[in-house]
Design a protein around this motif. Structure first.
Motif, PDB file in Angstrom:
ATOM      1  N   MET A  10      -8.907  10.924  -5.779  1.00 54.17           N
ATOM      2  CA  MET A  10      -9.460   9.637  -6.201  1.00 54.17           C
ATOM      3  C   MET A  10      -9.617   9.527  -7.715  1.00 54.17           C
ATOM      4  N   ASP A  11     -10.287  10.496  -8.343  1.00 50.98           N
ATOM      5  CA  ASP A  11     -10.578  10.394  -9.769  1.00 50.98           C
ATOM      6  C   ASP A  11      -9.313  10.313 -10.608  1.00 50.98           C
ATOM      7  N   GLU A  12      -8.361  11.205 -10.352  1.00 52.70           N
ATOM      8  CA  GLU A  12      -7.122  11.195 -11.124  1.00 52.70           C
ATOM      9  C   GLU A  12      -6.325   9.926 -10.862  1.00 52.70           C
ATOM     10  N   THR A  13      -6.307   9.486  -9.618  1.00 50.54           N
ATOM     11  CA  THR A  13      -5.581   8.259  -9.280  1.00 50.54           C
ATOM     12  C   THR A  13      -6.171   7.068 -10.017  1.00 50.54           C
ATOM     13  N   ILE A  14      -7.487   6.974 -10.034  1.00 52.24           N
ATOM     14  CA  ILE A  14      -8.164   5.870 -10.720  1.00 52.24           C
ATOM     15  C   ILE A  14      -7.840   5.895 -12.213  1.00 52.24           C
ATOM     16  N   GLU A  15      -7.895   7.073 -12.828  1.00 55.86           N
ATOM     17  CA  GLU A  15      -7.559   7.186 -14.254  1.00 55.86           C
ATOM     18  C   GLU A  15      -6.131   6.736 -14.522  1.00 55.86           C
ATOM     19  N   LYS A  74      -4.757   6.543  -1.235  1.00 59.18           N
ATOM     20  CA  LYS A  74      -3.880   5.376  -1.147  1.00 59.18           C
ATOM     21  C   LYS A  74      -4.274   4.356  -2.207  1.00 59.18           C
ATOM     22  N   ILE A  75      -3.299   3.582  -2.619  1.00 59.57           N
ATOM     23  CA  ILE A  75      -3.537   2.439  -3.505  1.00 59.57           C
ATOM     24  C   ILE A  75      -2.898   1.238  -2.834  1.00 59.57           C
ATOM     25  N   GLY A  76      -3.612   0.128  -2.827  1.00 59.35           N
ATOM     26  CA  GLY A  76      -3.049  -1.067  -2.225  1.00 59.35           C
ATOM     27  C   GLY A  76      -3.570  -2.329  -2.868  1.00 59.35           C
ATOM     28  N   MET A  77      -2.919  -3.415  -2.492  1.00 63.35           N
ATOM     29  CA  MET A  77      -3.330  -4.733  -2.993  1.00 63.35           C
ATOM     30  C   MET A  77      -2.780  -5.804  -2.058  1.00 63.35           C
ATOM     31  N   PRO A  78      -3.439  -6.950  -2.000  1.00 61.60           N
ATOM     32  CA  PRO A  78      -2.811  -8.089  -1.343  1.00 61.60           C
ATOM     33  C   PRO A  78      -1.688  -8.573  -2.265  1.00 61.60           C
ATOM     34  N   LYS A  79      -0.563  -8.938  -1.703  1.00 63.46           N
ATOM     35  CA  LYS A  79       0.568  -9.364  -2.525  1.00 63.46           C
ATOM     36  C   LYS A  79       0.299 -10.745  -3.129  1.00 63.46           C
ATOM     37  N   PRO A  80       0.401 -10.851  -4.450  1.00 66.03           N
ATOM     38  CA  PRO A  80       0.232 -12.165  -5.078  1.00 66.03           C
ATOM     39  C   PRO A  80       1.173 -13.221  -4.511  1.00 66.03           C
ATOM     40  N   THR A  81       2.373 -12.840  -4.139  1.00 67.59           N
ATOM     41  CA  THR A  81       3.323 -13.820  -3.586  1.00 67.59           C
ATOM     42  C   THR A  81       2.822 -14.383  -2.263  1.00 67.59           C
ATOM     43  N   MET A  82       2.166 -13.558  -1.475  1.00 67.93           N
ATOM     44  CA  MET A  82       1.639 -14.036  -0.195  1.00 67.93           C
ATOM     45  C   MET A  82       0.474 -15.000  -0.422  1.00 67.93           C
ATOM     46  N   LEU A  83      -0.400 -14.663  -1.351  1.00 66.18           N
ATOM     47  CA  LEU A  83      -1.545 -15.523  -1.633  1.00 66.18           C
ATOM     48  C   LEU A  83      -1.092 -16.869  -2.206  1.00 66.18           C
ATOM     49  N   VAL A  84      -0.227 -16.820  -3.201  1.00 63.16           N
ATOM     50  CA  VAL A  84       0.239 -18.042  -3.848  1.00 63.16           C
ATOM     51  C   VAL A  84       1.118 -18.857  -2.902  1.00 63.16           C
ATOM     52  N   GLY A  85       1.749 -18.193  -1.951  1.00 69.11           N
ATOM     53  CA  GLY A  85       2.569 -18.897  -0.966  1.00 69.11           C
ATOM     54  C   GLY A  85       1.784 -19.944  -0.205  1.00 69.11           C
ATOM     55  N   MET A  86       0.482 -19.767  -0.104  1.00 70.70           N
ATOM     56  CA  MET A  86      -0.356 -20.751   0.595  1.00 70.70           C
ATOM     57  C   MET A  86      -0.454 -22.064  -0.170  1.00 70.70           C
ATOM     58  N   VAL A  87      -0.183 -22.030  -1.466  1.00 65.42           N
ATOM     59  CA  VAL A  87      -0.256 -23.239  -2.286  1.00 65.42           C
ATOM     60  C   VAL A  87       1.070 -24.005  -2.223  1.00 65.42           C
ATOM     61  N   ASN A  88       2.158 -23.294  -1.970  1.00 63.87           N
ATOM     62  CA  ASN A  88       3.480 -23.888  -1.761  1.00 63.87           C
ATOM     63  C   ASN A  88       3.991 -24.682  -2.967  1.00 63.87           C
ATOM     64  N   GLU A  89       3.996 -24.019  -4.122  1.00 65.80           N
ATOM     65  CA  GLU A  89       4.564 -24.611  -5.334  1.00 65.80           C
ATOM     66  C   GLU A  89       5.581 -23.638  -5.913  1.00 65.80           C
ATOM     67  N   ILE A 111       1.251   0.568  -9.630  1.00 65.60           N
ATOM     68  CA  ILE A 111       0.881   1.375  -8.458  1.00 65.60           C
ATOM     69  C   ILE A 111       1.907   2.490  -8.260  1.00 65.60           C
ATOM     70  N   ASP A 112       3.181   2.142  -8.320  1.00 65.44           N
ATOM     71  CA  ASP A 112       4.239   3.132  -8.055  1.00 65.44           C
ATOM     72  C   ASP A 112       4.243   4.273  -9.075  1.00 65.44           C
ATOM     73  N   GLN A 113       3.843   3.995 -10.298  1.00 66.06           N
ATOM     74  CA  GLN A 113       3.778   5.067 -11.301  1.00 66.06           C
ATOM     75  C   GLN A 113       2.755   6.130 -10.916  1.00 66.06           C
ATOM     76  N   CYS A 114       1.788   5.759 -10.099  1.00 59.66           N
ATOM     77  CA  CYS A 114       0.776   6.720  -9.639  1.00 59.66           C
ATOM     78  C   CYS A 114       1.322   7.633  -8.539  1.00 59.66           C
ATOM     79  N   ARG A 115       2.466   7.307  -8.000  1.00 57.14           N
ATOM     80  CA  ARG A 115       3.062   8.117  -6.929  1.00 57.14           C
ATOM     81  C   ARG A 115       3.762   9.341  -7.475  1.00 57.14           C
ATOM     82  N   THR A 143       0.840  -1.188   0.000  1.00 49.82           N
ATOM     83  CA  THR A 143       0.000   0.000   0.000  1.00 49.82           C
ATOM     84  C   THR A 143       0.875   1.239   0.000  1.00 49.82           C
ATOM     85  N   VAL A 144       0.517   2.210  -0.838  1.00 47.34           N
ATOM     86  CA  VAL A 144       1.291   3.457  -0.915  1.00 47.34           C
ATOM     87  C   VAL A 144       0.345   4.656  -0.913  1.00 47.34           C
TER      88      VAL A 144
END
Length: 128
Positions: A12-17, A90-105, A123-127, A5-6
Motif C-alpha cells: 500500500m505505502d509504496e503504491t500510494i507514493e 490493487k488500484i482502480g477507478m471508475p472510467k471517465p468515459t463511462m461517467l461522461v457517457g451519461m451526458v451523451n455529448e 495506474i499502469d506505471q505502478c504495475r 482496476t489492476v
C-alpha cells in the motif's frame, strides 16, 4: 466494465507514493486522500481491508469539461482507489468515459477519453 482496476506488485505505502508521483508528472494533483479503513474503525465499525480513496484533479481538464457542460461537475474530481484484496494491492477507478457517457455529448467524450488514457497510464506505471 465501468471501472479500470489492476493488481500491482507493491504494498500500500509504496503504491500510494508511486501513484502520487505518476499523477503529479501527468499534471494531476491530489485534492484529498481518505483512508476508508481508518475512518470506519474510528467509528467503531469492523472493517480491516486496507483502502485509500484519492480525489484527483487536473485544473485545465476540469475547466475544459465544465465549460462544455456543468453537469459534469457531478463526476468531479476523479476518484482513484488503492486497496488490498486477498493480500494483493490493487488500484482502480471508475472510467471517465463511462461517467461522461451519461451526458451523451461527443465533445465531452473526446476529453474523457484523453483523461482516461492519462489516468490509466498513471495506474499502469505502478504495475512495473
Amino acid at each position: 466494465m465501468f471501472h479500470y482496476t489492476v493488481d500491482v506488485p507493491t504494498g500500500m505505502d509504496e503504491t500510494i507514493e508511486r501513484l502520487e508521483e505518476n499523477l503529479k508528472q501527468e499534471g494531476f494533483g491530489v485534492l484529498w486522500q481518505f483512508s476508508v479503513t481508518e475512518k470506519l474503525q474510528e467509528k467503531g465499525l469492523d472493517f480491516s481491508t486496507p483502502m485509500v480513496i484519492f480525489e484527483v484533479c487536473n485544473p485545465q481538464e476540469a475547466a475544459r469539461v465544465l465549460n462544455e457542460n456543468l453537469l459534469v461537475g457531478y463526476f468531479l474530481p476523479c476518484k482513484l482507489v488503492v486497496y488490498q484484496e486477498n493480500g494483493i494491492t490493487k488500484i482502480g477507478m471508475p472510467k471517465p468515459t463511462m461517467l461522461v457517457g451519461m451526458v451523451n455529448e461527443p465533445a465531452l467524450k473526446e476529453i474523457a477519453e484523453d483523461i482516461e488514457k492519462r489516468l490509466v497510464a498513471c495506474i499502469d506505471q505502478c504495475r512495473q
